[in-house]
Design a protein around this motif. Sequence first.
Motif, PDB file in Angstrom:
ATOM      1  N   ALA A 260       3.190  10.046   3.019  1.00  0.00           N
ATOM      2  CA  ALA A 260       2.051   9.852   2.494  1.00  0.00           C
ATOM      3  C   ALA A 260       2.347   9.418   0.995  1.00  0.00           C
ATOM      4  N   GLU A 261       3.390   9.766   0.354  1.00  0.00           N
ATOM      5  CA  GLU A 261       3.826   9.163  -0.993  1.00  0.00           C
ATOM      6  C   GLU A 261       4.050   7.709  -1.028  1.00  0.00           C
ATOM      7  N   THR A 262       4.764   7.257   0.073  1.00  0.00           N
ATOM      8  CA  THR A 262       5.070   5.914   0.257  1.00  0.00           C
ATOM      9  C   THR A 262       3.816   5.062   0.691  1.00  0.00           C
ATOM     10  N   ARG A 263       2.878   5.561   1.630  1.00  0.00           N
ATOM     11  CA  ARG A 263       1.634   4.884   1.846  1.00  0.00           C
ATOM     12  C   ARG A 263       0.889   4.751   0.554  1.00  0.00           C
ATOM     13  N   GLY A 264       0.715   6.032  -0.378  1.00  0.00           N
ATOM     14  CA  GLY A 264       0.046   5.593  -1.588  1.00  0.00           C
ATOM     15  C   GLY A 264       0.482   4.919  -2.642  1.00  0.00           C
ATOM     16  N   ARG A 265       1.921   4.722  -2.460  1.00  0.00           N
ATOM     17  CA  ARG A 265       2.531   3.587  -3.776  1.00  0.00           C
ATOM     18  C   ARG A 265       2.272   2.341  -3.236  1.00  0.00           C
ATOM     19  N   ILE A 266       2.396   2.079  -1.884  1.00  0.00           N
ATOM     20  CA  ILE A 266       2.001   0.748  -1.482  1.00  0.00           C
ATOM     21  C   ILE A 266       0.644   0.215  -1.303  1.00  0.00           C
ATOM     22  N   GLN A 267      -0.373   1.394  -1.168  1.00  0.00           N
ATOM     23  CA  GLN A 267      -1.743   1.014  -1.428  1.00  0.00           C
ATOM     24  C   GLN A 267      -2.278   0.800  -2.848  1.00  0.00           C
ATOM     25  N   ALA A 268      -1.488   1.159  -3.898  1.00  0.00           N
ATOM     26  CA  ALA A 268      -1.497   1.113  -4.960  1.00  0.00           C
ATOM     27  C   ALA A 268      -1.221  -0.525  -5.325  1.00  0.00           C
ATOM     28  N   LEU A 269      -0.154  -0.855  -4.937  1.00  0.00           N
ATOM     29  CA  LEU A 269       0.450  -2.164  -4.962  1.00  0.00           C
ATOM     30  C   LEU A 269      -0.477  -3.186  -4.546  1.00  0.00           C
ATOM     31  N   VAL A 270      -0.883  -2.769  -3.340  1.00  0.00           N
ATOM     32  CA  VAL A 270      -2.317  -3.810  -2.910  1.00  0.00           C
ATOM     33  C   VAL A 270      -3.706  -3.894  -3.808  1.00  0.00           C
ATOM     34  N   ASP A 271      -3.738  -2.623  -4.144  1.00  0.00           N
ATOM     35  CA  ASP A 271      -4.990  -2.642  -4.784  1.00  0.00           C
ATOM     36  C   ASP A 271      -4.768  -3.320  -6.233  1.00  0.00           C
ATOM     37  N   SER A 272      -3.706  -3.447  -6.715  1.00  0.00           N
ATOM     38  CA  SER A 272      -3.338  -4.112  -7.980  1.00  0.00           C
ATOM     39  C   SER A 272      -3.064  -5.831  -7.752  1.00  0.00           C
ATOM     40  N   GLY A 273      -3.155  -6.252  -6.499  1.00  0.00           N
ATOM     41  CA  GLY A 273      -3.276  -7.731  -6.401  1.00  0.00           C
ATOM     42  C   GLY A 273      -2.318  -8.055  -5.530  1.00  0.00           C
ATOM     43  N   VAL A 274      -1.008  -7.149  -4.998  1.00  0.00           N
ATOM     44  CA  VAL A 274       0.001  -7.645  -4.136  1.00  0.00           C
ATOM     45  C   VAL A 274      -0.591  -7.719  -2.627  1.00  0.00           C
ATOM     46  N   GLN A 275      -0.406  -8.956  -2.239  1.00  0.00           N
ATOM     47  CA  GLN A 275      -1.017  -9.274  -0.625  1.00  0.00           C
ATOM     48  C   GLN A 275      -0.252  -8.712   0.295  1.00  0.00           C
ATOM     49  N   GLN A 276      -0.917  -7.953   1.412  1.00  0.00           N
ATOM     50  CA  GLN A 276      -0.352  -7.588   2.453  1.00  0.00           C
ATOM     51  C   GLN A 276       0.514  -8.513   3.286  1.00  0.00           C
ATOM     52  N   ALA A 277       0.023  -9.843   3.151  1.00  0.00           N
ATOM     53  CA  ALA A 277       0.732 -10.698   3.921  1.00  0.00           C
ATOM     54  C   ALA A 277       2.245 -11.096   3.125  1.00  0.00           C
ATOM     55  N   ALA A 278       2.188 -10.949   1.851  1.00  0.00           N
ATOM     56  CA  ALA A 278       3.308 -11.127   1.174  1.00  0.00           C
ATOM     57  C   ALA A 278       4.283  -9.977   1.441  1.00  0.00           C
ATOM     58  N   ILE A 279       3.758  -8.764   1.503  1.00  0.00           N
ATOM     59  CA  ILE A 279       4.563  -7.695   1.807  1.00  0.00           C
ATOM     60  C   ILE A 279       5.218  -7.653   3.180  1.00  0.00           C
ATOM     61  N   ALA A 280       4.374  -8.126   3.965  1.00  0.00           N
ATOM     62  CA  ALA A 280       4.781  -8.032   5.419  1.00  0.00           C
ATOM     63  C   ALA A 280       6.092  -8.978   5.557  1.00  0.00           C
ATOM     64  N   ARG A 281       5.843 -10.118   4.980  1.00  0.00           N
ATOM     65  CA  ARG A 281       7.079 -11.445   4.976  1.00  0.00           C
ATOM     66  C   ARG A 281       8.190 -10.821   4.264  1.00  0.00           C
ATOM     67  N   GLU A 282       8.029 -10.073   3.297  1.00  0.00           N
ATOM     68  CA  GLU A 282       9.198  -9.700   2.531  1.00  0.00           C
ATOM     69  C   GLU A 282       9.969  -8.514   3.177  1.00  0.00           C
ATOM     70  N   ALA A 283       9.102  -7.530   3.552  1.00  0.00           N
ATOM     71  CA  ALA A 283       9.560  -6.310   4.230  1.00  0.00           C
ATOM     72  C   ALA A 283      10.122  -6.651   5.663  1.00  0.00           C
ATOM     73  N   GLY A 284       9.523  -7.680   6.507  1.00  0.00           N
ATOM     74  CA  GLY A 284       9.996  -7.901   7.995  1.00  0.00           C
ATOM     75  C   GLY A 284       9.084  -7.074   8.569  1.00  0.00           C
ATOM     76  N   ILE A 285       7.915  -7.040   8.234  1.00  0.00           N
ATOM     77  CA  ILE A 285       6.902  -6.004   9.117  1.00  0.00           C
ATOM     78  C   ILE A 285       5.729  -6.955   9.221  1.00  0.00           C
ATOM     79  N   SER A 286       5.061  -6.788  10.625  1.00  0.00           N
ATOM     80  CA  SER A 286       4.049  -7.476  10.883  1.00  0.00           C
ATOM     81  C   SER A 286       2.685  -7.163   9.975  1.00  0.00           C
ATOM     82  N   ALA A 287       2.038  -8.091   9.547  1.00  0.00           N
ATOM     83  CA  ALA A 287       0.666  -7.720   8.748  1.00  0.00           C
ATOM     84  C   ALA A 287      -0.084  -6.809   9.333  1.00  0.00           C
ATOM     85  N   SER A 288      -0.166  -6.940  10.578  1.00  0.00           N
ATOM     86  CA  SER A 288      -1.409  -6.188  11.310  1.00  0.00           C
ATOM     87  C   SER A 288      -0.607  -4.923  11.301  1.00  0.00           C
ATOM     88  N   ALA A 289       0.594  -4.457  11.508  1.00  0.00           N
ATOM     89  CA  ALA A 289       1.180  -3.190  11.563  1.00  0.00           C
ATOM     90  C   ALA A 289       0.992  -2.581   9.999  1.00  0.00           C
TER      91      ALA A 289
END
Length: 317
Positions: free
Chosen positions: A15-44
């Motif tokens: 839950a803590e990680t989810r909140g931290r990642i959601q805060a980054l997304v809300d600040s403008g970090v694109q989910q697609a960029a996170i997916a590429r850099e983290a090695g996880i599919s954007a849909s996941a």
Amino acid sequence: MENTGETAIVQDAVAETRGRIQALVDSGVQQAAIAREAGISASAINAWLRGRYSGDNDEIGRKLDRWSDSRAARLRAEALIPEIGFLPTPTSRKIRAALGYAQRTGRMAEIYGAPGVGKTTTIRDYATTNPNVWVATMAPDCAAPAMALAEVSDAIGLNPENGRAARTLREAIRRHVRGTKGLLVIDEAQHLAARAVEEMRALHDASGIGLVLAGSHALHGRIGAASAIATTAQLVSRMGMRVRVVEADAGDAQVMLDAWGVQGETERRMLAELVARPGALRNVAMTLEMAALAGNVNGKVNAAAIREARRLLEGAE
């Protein structure tokens, strides 16, 4: 029996990680960029953030934790290294003069010399500040004409299919650039075989745009030296301007040190001495970056940090 205490701890961590990642997304970090850099599919990631991921939520959380820690470390490092951007050095002005000449007149120019003196950096800056400038960077596998022309096609936005013949590629390129008053720069041109160089010359003749061949001393040895002129006469006769960069100008290092805010005489002397080594200005830039990461005093790179940077870069014990 399931350990409900450990389960609760894991759920809280997710839950803590989810909140931290959601805060980054809300600040403008694109989910697609996170997916590429983290090695996880954007849909996941999208499903995981909404609490609807049907797979291993803990594993997604661990991957995103690692990505988040890595991102934070990268940002801390970037904060220590100033954004310098392009530096108008004495050498870069000579290189720009050749690029401008070739584009304005529709003729050919050659830029060759030592590595690390700003050839590629200047070419890229010229391309961003002038219309219809295309930079095709050659690699060893571009020695053959068709491969070299395919690289040019990519550079001008044609994106050719694999396996197209040199003649077909040349004609497609010619149609695309003719009448544009543009400039084609072939960087790392020393990788081209003689026939590929002749293809570039033929393309220049057919299209009417400026052409610059840029590369190492080996480039000039292949097309401009007295021993080569017998086989490159047509090319040599069309070469309107040549810029030879044997080494970085003394003023080049001073411009770089001023941009970095290095004021101390000892520090400036230490860094200026690096210009004479292989890599020249690139050597100075890498040392400044490493010194900034290795340690500084009041935001200024000092002599101790420079010595530590050289030790790390050279792999000294």
